[in-house]
Motif scaffolding. Structure first.
Motif, PDB file in Angstrom:
ATOM      1  N   ILE A  32      -9.435   7.616 -19.152  1.00 26.61           N
ATOM      2  CA  ILE A  32      -8.992   6.554 -18.235  1.00 26.61           C
ATOM      3  C   ILE A  32      -9.779   6.640 -16.936  1.00 26.61           C
ATOM      4  N   GLU A  33     -10.186   5.490 -16.405  1.00 23.19           N
ATOM      5  CA  GLU A  33     -10.847   5.464 -15.102  1.00 23.19           C
ATOM      6  C   GLU A  33      -9.813   5.678 -14.006  1.00 23.19           C
ATOM      7  N   ILE A  34     -10.208   6.442 -12.989  1.00 26.29           N
ATOM      8  CA  ILE A  34      -9.286   6.771 -11.914  1.00 26.29           C
ATOM      9  C   ILE A  34      -9.941   6.443 -10.564  1.00 26.29           C
ATOM     10  N   TYR A  35      -9.207   5.718  -9.733  1.00 26.20           N
ATOM     11  CA  TYR A  35      -9.693   5.346  -8.405  1.00 26.20           C
ATOM     12  C   TYR A  35      -8.812   5.975  -7.334  1.00 26.20           C
ATOM     13  N   GLY A  36      -9.454   6.528  -6.311  1.00 24.91           N
ATOM     14  CA  GLY A  36      -8.723   7.026  -5.162  1.00 24.91           C
ATOM     15  C   GLY A  36      -8.616   5.930  -4.117  1.00 24.91           C
ATOM     16  N   VAL A  37      -7.506   5.894  -3.440  1.00 23.02           N
ATOM     17  CA  VAL A  37      -7.294   4.922  -2.358  1.00 23.02           C
ATOM     18  C   VAL A  37      -7.301   5.684  -1.044  1.00 23.02           C
ATOM     19  N   MET A  42      -2.626   1.559   3.711  1.00 27.26           N
ATOM     20  CA  MET A  42      -3.620   0.815   4.487  1.00 27.26           C
ATOM     21  C   MET A  42      -4.857   0.580   3.637  1.00 27.26           C
ATOM     22  N   GLY A  43      -5.201   1.567   2.818  1.00 26.23           N
ATOM     23  CA  GLY A  43      -6.350   1.426   1.937  1.00 26.23           C
ATOM     24  C   GLY A  43      -6.139   0.357   0.884  1.00 26.23           C
ATOM     25  N   LEU A  44      -4.888   0.183   0.434  1.00 26.12           N
ATOM     26  CA  LEU A  44      -4.603  -0.892  -0.518  1.00 26.12           C
ATOM     27  C   LEU A  44      -4.855  -2.258   0.125  1.00 26.12           C
ATOM     28  N   ILE A  45      -4.443  -2.392   1.364  1.00 22.98           N
ATOM     29  CA  ILE A  45      -4.610  -3.670   2.065  1.00 22.98           C
ATOM     30  C   ILE A  45      -6.075  -3.940   2.398  1.00 22.98           C
ATOM     31  N   ASN A  46      -6.799  -2.868   2.747  1.00 28.73           N
ATOM     32  CA  ASN A  46      -8.211  -3.012   3.121  1.00 28.73           C
ATOM     33  C   ASN A  46      -9.167  -2.879   1.944  1.00 28.73           C
ATOM     34  N   SER A  47      -8.626  -2.736   0.750  1.00 28.44           N
ATOM     35  CA  SER A  47      -9.433  -2.590  -0.460  1.00 28.44           C
ATOM     36  C   SER A  47     -10.389  -1.400  -0.356  1.00 28.44           C
ATOM     37  N   ASP A  48      -9.859  -0.288   0.155  1.00 30.90           N
ATOM     38  CA  ASP A  48     -10.666   0.914   0.380  1.00 30.90           C
ATOM     39  C   ASP A  48     -10.520   1.845  -0.822  1.00 30.90           C
ATOM     40  N   THR A  70      -4.878   9.964   5.036  1.00 35.75           N
ATOM     41  CA  THR A  70      -3.564   9.330   5.075  1.00 35.75           C
ATOM     42  C   THR A  70      -3.390   8.596   6.391  1.00 35.75           C
ATOM     43  N   ALA A  71      -2.533   7.599   6.397  1.00 35.81           N
ATOM     44  CA  ALA A  71      -2.293   6.809   7.603  1.00 35.81           C
ATOM     45  C   ALA A  71      -0.971   6.075   7.482  1.00 35.81           C
ATOM     46  N   ARG A  72      -0.394   5.738   8.612  1.00 41.42           N
ATOM     47  CA  ARG A  72       0.795   4.883   8.616  1.00 41.42           C
ATOM     48  C   ARG A  72       0.325   3.435   8.488  1.00 41.42           C
ATOM     49  N   CYS A  73       1.153   2.584   7.903  1.00 45.00           N
ATOM     50  CA  CYS A  73       0.742   1.184   7.726  1.00 45.00           C
ATOM     51  C   CYS A  73       1.951   0.261   7.815  1.00 45.00           C
ATOM     52  N   ASP A  74       2.181  -0.276   9.010  1.00 42.85           N
ATOM     53  CA  ASP A  74       3.301  -1.202   9.203  1.00 42.85           C
ATOM     54  C   ASP A  74       3.089  -2.512   8.455  1.00 42.85           C
ATOM     55  N   GLU A  75       1.814  -2.902   8.286  1.00 46.86           N
ATOM     56  CA  GLU A  75       1.533  -4.166   7.614  1.00 46.86           C
ATOM     57  C   GLU A  75       2.031  -4.162   6.176  1.00 46.86           C
ATOM     58  N   PHE A  76       1.983  -2.997   5.532  1.00 47.00           N
ATOM     59  CA  PHE A  76       2.417  -2.937   4.136  1.00 47.00           C
ATOM     60  C   PHE A  76       3.923  -3.145   4.006  1.00 47.00           C
ATOM     61  N   LYS A  77       4.653  -2.953   5.091  1.00 48.97           N
ATOM     62  CA  LYS A  77       6.103  -3.166   5.046  1.00 48.97           C
ATOM     63  C   LYS A  77       6.462  -4.654   4.968  1.00 48.97           C
ATOM     64  N   GLU A  79       5.998  -8.627   3.450  1.00 47.73           N
ATOM     65  CA  GLU A  79       5.726  -9.255   2.154  1.00 47.73           C
ATOM     66  C   GLU A  79       4.261  -9.678   2.062  1.00 47.73           C
ATOM     67  N   GLU A  80       3.725 -10.156   3.174  1.00 48.84           N
ATOM     68  CA  GLU A  80       2.316 -10.579   3.180  1.00 48.84           C
ATOM     69  C   GLU A  80       1.393  -9.398   2.907  1.00 48.84           C
ATOM     70  N   GLY A  81       1.676  -8.268   3.530  1.00 47.99           N
ATOM     71  CA  GLY A  81       0.856  -7.077   3.318  1.00 47.99           C
ATOM     72  C   GLY A  81       0.924  -6.585   1.887  1.00 47.99           C
ATOM     73  N   GLN A  82       2.100  -6.632   1.310  1.00 47.15           N
ATOM     74  CA  GLN A  82       2.267  -6.193  -0.074  1.00 47.15           C
ATOM     75  C   GLN A  82       1.535  -7.113  -1.040  1.00 47.15           C
ATOM     76  N   ARG A  83       1.564  -8.402  -0.771  1.00 48.86           N
ATOM     77  CA  ARG A  83       0.853  -9.354  -1.620  1.00 48.86           C
ATOM     78  C   ARG A  83      -0.660  -9.142  -1.526  1.00 48.86           C
ATOM     79  N   LYS A  84      -1.119  -8.812  -0.335  1.00 47.25           N
ATOM     80  CA  LYS A  84      -2.550  -8.539  -0.157  1.00 47.25           C
ATOM     81  C   LYS A  84      -2.947  -7.292  -0.956  1.00 47.25           C
ATOM     82  N   ALA A  85      -2.106  -6.273  -0.919  1.00 44.54           N
ATOM     83  CA  ALA A  85      -2.372  -5.050  -1.679  1.00 44.54           C
ATOM     84  C   ALA A  85      -2.404  -5.348  -3.177  1.00 44.54           C
TER      85      ALA A  85
END
Length: 319
Positions: A32-37, A42-48, A70-77, A79-85
């Motif tokens: 299986i291919e494995i990707y680190g975020v 925040m990396g999910l939102i920034n496509s990192d 690691t980082a804190r990410c208020d944007e992911f909290k 709905e818009e941030g989650q949809r972007k992720a």
């Protein structure tokens, strides 16, 4: 499932790298291919994202912190941030996510699951405050780091006949304070879960000095009280020279213990087994030495109780 991701989130904990290593190598074992975020949610939102291979996790089992960052990410909290992720995960073809972290990280995993992404949570926090697991990754290492510091403080406390207030991490839970206080023979342990009377603490210290004790060590969880105020009150009421030490972030650092490396490896390997079965919204835990699986929502709705038997024992032993 052909492609999965892994991220670390929230406060870092020794052993996170060992978990990432196990996840990557177990996934590759299955083809299986494995990707680190990078940088958690925040990396999910920034496509990192970065593709990982066997060499990506070489020589990291013994390293503290997290190579994925690691980082804190208020944007992911939001709905818009989650949809972007979610959109970014779909763009990369990532079909499942393994999330390593504490309470906030599990909430993020739960949110992804509700969006249809299979998620597995791995508990990693030095506070050890996650329910449905005896130990979280990082707790054993942090406890040993604190005990080592307390051993050193005791030497100078005895030499100068002083009282020392040692503040350890634990905003909402006193597990780290309790375990380290008991292991180091502290005279008093103050935790958020149990009300305390500083007059009684001072009385205990004074009685100890009357019996000939040369020092006192008071361990305070950061969420139990303001350690500087505790030190001030104790000095004023007892007249004894008192010092306050805040151990701070050094408790999170250092090479993970053998226990944490093995725990992280077990969690990481099992997480891959579960995620490729399209398992959703589950957290791995360790109870009585056995791996267990619990719904994340159930974990988040529960509070891990303090071990009152240990607390009472520490009080009896700390004359």
């Amino acid at each position: 499932m052909n492609r999965i991701g892994v991220l670390t989130s929230g406060g870092d904990a020794p052993g996170m790298n060992a978990a990432v290593r196990a996840i990557v190598r177990k996934a590759i074992h299955y083809g299986i291919e494995i990707y680190g975020v990078h940088r958690g949610f925040m990396g999910l939102i920034n496509s990192d994202f970065v593709k990982l291979d066997i060499s990506s996790v070489g020589d990291i089992i013994h390293r503290g912190g997290t190579t994925l960052l690691t980082a804190r990410c208020d944007e992911f909290k939001t709905e818009e941030g989650q949809r972007k992720a979610l959109k970014n995960l779909e763009a990369f073809g990532i079909e499942g996510i393994i999330v390593i972290g504490g309470d906030g990280s599990l909430r993020g995993a739960n949110a992804l699951s509700k969006l249809g992404i299979p998620t597995i949570g791995i508990p990693a926090t030095i506070d050890n405050d996650i329910a449905f697991t005896d130990n979280c990754i990082g707790f054993d290492t942090a406890a040993n780091t604190v005990v080592d510091a307390l051993n050193k403080v005791r030497d100078t406390a005895t030499s100068h006949e002083r009282t020392f207030i040692i503040e350890v991490m634990g905003r909402r839970a006193g597990h780290l304070a309790l375990y380290t206080g008991l292991a180091s023979g502290a005279e008093t342990i103050l935790v958020p879960e149990i009300p305390f009377d500083l007059n009684a603490v001072c009385d205990k210290i004074e009685k100890g000095y009357i019996r000939g004790k040369l020092h006192s060590i008071i361990v305070v969880a950061e969420g139990a009280a303001n350690s500087m105020e505790v030190g001030k009150v104790i000095q004023e009421k007892t007249g004894l020279e008192t010092r306050v030490i805040i151990l701070g972030h050094l408790q999170r650092g250092g090479n993970p213990s053998a226990y944490d490396r093995i725990l992280a490896s077990r969690f990481g390997g099992k997480a891959v087994d579960l995620i490729i079965q399209n398992t959703k919204d589950k957290m791995l835990g360790l109870i009585n030495g056995e791996l267990v699986i619990t719904d994340i929502e159930k974990v988040l709705s529960a509070t891990k109780p303090l071990d009152m038997e240990l607390y009472q024992l520490s009080d009896v032993l700390s004359f």
